[in-house]
Scaffold this motif. Sequence first.
Motif, PDB file in Angstrom:
ATOM      1  N   MET A 138      27.956  35.071  -6.361  1.00 20.86           N
ATOM      2  CA  MET A 138      28.734  34.230  -5.950  1.00 20.86           C
ATOM      3  C   MET A 138      28.113  33.648  -4.879  1.00 20.86           C
ATOM      4  O   MET A 138      27.219  33.482  -3.928  1.00 20.86           O
ATOM      5  N   ASP A 139      28.845  32.646  -5.015  1.00 19.11           N
ATOM      6  CA  ASP A 139      27.807  30.912  -3.638  1.00 19.11           C
ATOM      7  C   ASP A 139      26.298  30.487  -4.448  1.00 19.11           C
ATOM      8  O   ASP A 139      25.972  30.966  -3.383  1.00 19.11           O
ATOM      9  N   VAL A 140      26.060  30.906  -5.444  1.00 19.39           N
ATOM     10  CA  VAL A 140      24.946  30.883  -5.852  1.00 19.39           C
ATOM     11  C   VAL A 140      24.505  29.420  -6.868  1.00 19.39           C
ATOM     12  O   VAL A 140      25.703  29.503  -8.151  1.00 19.39           O
ATOM     13  N   THR A 141      24.016  28.222  -6.649  1.00 23.57           N
ATOM     14  CA  THR A 141      23.621  27.401  -7.505  1.00 23.57           C
ATOM     15  C   THR A 141      22.735  27.342  -8.328  1.00 23.57           C
ATOM     16  O   THR A 141      21.340  27.051  -7.103  1.00 23.57           O
ATOM     17  N   ILE A 142      22.094  26.996  -9.483  1.00 22.25           N
ATOM     18  CA  ILE A 142      20.848  26.623  -9.939  1.00 22.25           C
ATOM     19  C   ILE A 142      20.868  25.677 -11.035  1.00 22.25           C
ATOM     20  O   ILE A 142      21.935  25.313 -11.296  1.00 22.25           O
ATOM     21  N   LEU A 143      19.764  24.452 -10.258  1.00 17.06           N
ATOM     22  CA  LEU A 143      19.688  23.422 -10.915  1.00 17.06           C
ATOM     23  C   LEU A 143      18.351  23.308 -11.031  1.00 17.06           C
ATOM     24  O   LEU A 143      16.944  24.061 -10.869  1.00 17.06           O
ATOM     25  N   PHE A 144      18.385  22.693 -12.536  1.00 19.17           N
ATOM     26  CA  PHE A 144      17.180  22.841 -13.233  1.00 19.17           C
ATOM     27  C   PHE A 144      16.752  21.400 -13.717  1.00 19.17           C
ATOM     28  O   PHE A 144      17.724  20.492 -14.298  1.00 19.17           O
ATOM     29  N   THR A 145      15.366  21.093 -13.162  1.00 16.65           N
ATOM     30  CA  THR A 145      15.402  19.966 -13.167  1.00 16.65           C
ATOM     31  C   THR A 145      13.954  19.837 -13.922  1.00 16.65           C
ATOM     32  O   THR A 145      13.360  20.478 -13.953  1.00 16.65           O
ATOM     33  N   ASP A 146      13.887  18.962 -14.489  1.00 13.28           N
ATOM     34  CA  ASP A 146      12.035  17.934 -14.270  1.00 13.28           C
ATOM     35  C   ASP A 146      11.600  17.265 -14.127  1.00 13.28           C
ATOM     36  O   ASP A 146      12.069  16.271 -14.220  1.00 13.28           O
ATOM     37  N   ILE A 147      10.849  17.379 -13.825  1.00  7.88           N
ATOM     38  CA  ILE A 147       9.794  16.381 -12.285  1.00  7.88           C
ATOM     39  C   ILE A 147       8.767  15.555 -13.071  1.00  7.88           C
ATOM     40  O   ILE A 147       7.907  16.403 -14.290  1.00  7.88           O
TER      41      ILE A 147
END
Length: 147
Positions: A138-147
């Motif tokens: 609960m209350d977890v956000t995952i951010l996938f990004t390409d830097i």
Amino acid sequence: PGMVDTCNQSQEYLDACAAYFTGVYAHSIALAFGCATAIVVVSWIVDSSNRRAFVNRKIIAALTRQRECALLKQKEEQETLINSIFPPMVAKDLIAEHADHDGDGCCDSNSVMEKIRSMKSESNTRNNLGRSVARLHMDVTILFTDI
């Protein structure tokens, strides 16, 4: 005539009889001594080899216990590392899975080849290699990004 009468006929017969009986008795005594010596030597060799085998068994047993202790310590260190990296449920699952694969037997060339074949055939199934266990957080956000 008896043997005593034959040997007492003359001095030559007496010397010949004495030489004959000395030879017969000397050969018998020498043969008995040779057999006794051979028995003693063989007994010593057998006893010596038995003692060496006993010592070797003790050394092998001590080395085996030392190796088992080292492997148990290594296993505990690996489990501690897994528990420090992964969440408890995942770590428990990994350790259980690892224990299931370790119980397959010894590591001769046939069993190693059999394990490789089974890994190839199992890699296509969803229950083994590369599987992921979904957990609700609960209350977890995952951010996938390409830097």
